[in-house]
Motif scaffolding. Structure first.
Motif, mmCIF file in Angstrom:
data_model
loop_
_atom_site.group_PDB
_atom_site.id
_atom_site.type_symbol
_atom_site.label_atom_id
_atom_site.label_comp_id
_atom_site.label_asym_id
_atom_site.label_seq_id
_atom_site.Cartn_x
_atom_site.Cartn_y
_atom_site.Cartn_z
ATOM 1 N N GLU A 1 28.127 29.910 6.634
ATOM 2 C CA GLU A 1 28.718 30.638 7.767
ATOM 3 C C GLU A 1 29.531 29.684 8.621
ATOM 4 O O GLU A 1 29.184 28.510 8.732
ATOM 5 N N ASP A 2 30.549 30.224 9.257
ATOM 6 C CA ASP A 2 31.252 29.493 10.316
ATOM 7 C C ASP A 2 30.573 29.908 11.620
ATOM 8 O O ASP A 2 30.765 31.040 12.086
ATOM 9 N N ILE A 3 29.800 29.011 12.196
ATOM 10 C CA ILE A 3 28.997 29.396 13.365
ATOM 11 C C ILE A 3 29.887 29.780 14.548
ATOM 12 O O ILE A 3 29.475 30.569 15.411
ATOM 13 N N ILE B 1 21.638 24.492 12.286
ATOM 14 C CA ILE B 1 23.060 24.888 12.242
ATOM 15 C C ILE B 1 23.931 23.651 12.031
ATOM 16 O O ILE B 1 23.898 22.720 12.835
ATOM 17 N N GLY B 2 24.702 23.659 10.936
ATOM 18 C CA GLY B 2 25.501 22.476 10.564
ATOM 19 C C GLY B 2 24.606 21.508 9.815
ATOM 20 O O GLY B 2 24.386 20.380 10.229
ATOM 21 N N THR B 3 24.123 21.977 8.659
ATOM 22 C CA THR B 3 22.987 21.294 8.023
ATOM 23 C C THR B 3 23.389 20.082 7.188
ATOM 24 O O THR B 3 22.574 19.203 6.928
ATOM 25 N N LEU C 1 22.172 26.249 7.724
ATOM 26 C CA LEU C 1 23.473 26.937 7.700
ATOM 27 C C LEU C 1 24.591 25.899 7.789
ATOM 28 O O LEU C 1 24.479 24.927 8.530
ATOM 29 N N ASP C 2 25.644 26.099 7.033
ATOM 30 C CA ASP C 2 26.812 25.219 7.144
ATOM 31 C C ASP C 2 28.056 26.000 6.758
ATOM 32 O O ASP C 2 27.988 26.957 5.972
ATOM 33 N N ILE C 3 29.192 25.566 7.290
ATOM 34 C CA ILE C 3 30.472 26.195 6.920
ATOM 35 C C ILE C 3 30.929 25.697 5.546
ATOM 36 O O ILE C 3 31.671 26.381 4.843
ATOM 37 N N SER D 1 20.552 21.928 16.109
ATOM 38 C CA SER D 1 21.867 21.563 15.588
ATOM 39 C C SER D 1 22.227 20.122 15.955
ATOM 40 O O SER D 1 21.982 19.682 17.077
ATOM 41 N N ASN D 2 22.786 19.444 14.975
ATOM 42 C CA ASN D 2 23.506 18.188 15.220
ATOM 43 C C ASN D 2 24.954 18.533 14.899
ATOM 44 O O ASN D 2 25.426 18.300 13.798
ATOM 45 N N PRO D 3 25.653 19.135 15.856
ATOM 46 C CA PRO D 3 26.979 19.667 15.542
ATOM 47 C C PRO D 3 28.050 18.584 15.602
ATOM 48 O O PRO D 3 27.784 17.479 16.075
#
Ligand SMILES: C[S@@+](CC[C@H](N)C(=O)[O-])C[C@H]1O[C@@H](n2cnc3c(N)ncnc32)[C@H](O)[C@@H]1O
Length: 285
Positions: A170-172, A121-123, A144-146, A187-189
């Motif tokens: 996507e916006d997680i 998530i936030g790739t 996945l990334d916004i 994730s590395n957010p």
């Protein structure tokens, strides 16, 4: 001008802005990129005059370096776990601590010893899912990334490195549905509170994408809480969450995951700082 003269000019121009070790490594990357020659060939050909087009390329790069642009954006490449990735200003430059996070996941997956479903998530550049897929080809991996422009780079990297990955835009923070359940969500957010940007290096705060770095001061753990909430629905039995984190958020994150029904543990990076976290649902153990 010869290569030697360009190197002298580079050193004289940047010496006051970079530490010696950093400058030497930066120059070695830059001149290999400009000439296409390895270190030995550069030594052997140091007196050779370079074509004007190469000299112009050098001067443009030197100006960008003076302005603080990271060398990886200038040459359009960065290295992650031994592979070359395309990068531009739409993606974070992959970091060594993120390699340590991927190492932890690979270590865990090797013990489980079955094909796993993994979601990053936030790739960004796609470095996490691609590195996992290259190390564990039997896993089904998604990223996945916004950011559409980040995903474009991630897709190019996957093609160039021959890694089959599914991508989602996507916006997680506003996602209630994921198409699968996963054994691992990683994730590395964004985790740097905005207020810290005054202490950051120009190379990072002026050039790397703000959307990749910063989180609201009022709620710096929002990505962790959101992903923990999604994990309750989308983690398979015994599924695991893996995160990179700010070195001083360890205590707060352990409390947050405990409160949300997870067992969590921290891991230190090579400098001994808390930089990674793994969590699994209490009911699953
Ligand atoms: C710290 S970067 C990590 C990039 C890459 N995974 C790495 O480790 O180098 C965070 C990433 O999260 C993405 N991002 C930010 N807000 C997001 C959101 N609400 N939903 C999904 N992705 C988001 C950014 O576009 C950025 O690519």
């Amino acid at each position: 001008m010869s290569l030697q003269e360009l190197k002298q000019k580079c050193k004289a121009t940047l010496a006051s802005e970079y530490e010696n070790i950093e400058l030497n490594s930066l120059m070695s990357i830059l001149f290999e990129h400009i000439t296409g020659w390895d270190q030995l060939k550069q030594v052997l050909n140091k007196e050779q005059k370079l074509p004007q087009v190469k000299i112009d390329q050098f001067h443009k790069a030197l100006t960008s370096l003076q302005e603080g642009m990271p060398i990886q954006y200038i040459i359009g490449k960065a290295w992650f776990m031994g592979h070359e990735y395309i990068v531009n200003e739409n993606v974070l430059i992959p970091r060594p601590e993120t390699e340590e996070l991927v190492d932890w996941i690979i270590e865990y997956a090797s013990i489980i010893d079955k094909p796993l479903q993994v979601l990053d998530i936030g790739t960004g550049s796609g470095c996490i899912p691609i590195a996992i897929k290259l190390a564990l080809p039997n896993c089904m991996v998604a990223g996945l990334d916004i950011s559409e422009s980040a995903l474009q780079i991630a897709k190019q990297n996957a093609t160039h490195l021959n890694a089959a990955i599914s991508w989602m835009q996507e916006d997680i923070l506003n996602t209630t549905y994921l198409p699968n359940q996963f054994d691992i969500m990683v994730s590395n957010p964004p985790y740097i509170p905005f207020k810290e940007n005054t202490n950051m290096k120009v190379q990072v705060k002026n050039f790397e994408p703000g959307i990749a770095l910063f989180v609201k001061d009022e709620d710096p753990l929002i990505f962790y809480r959101t992903i923990a909430r999604l994990g309750k629905q989308y983690l398979k039995p015994n599924g695991q969450l893996f995160f990179e984190m700010h070195y001083d958020q360890g205590k707060a994150l352990l409390a947050l995951f405990d409160e949300m029904g997870y067992h969590a543990e921290l891991r230190q990076d090579m400098f001994g700082k808390d930089r990674m976290l793994r969590a699994s649902l209490k009911r699953a153990v």
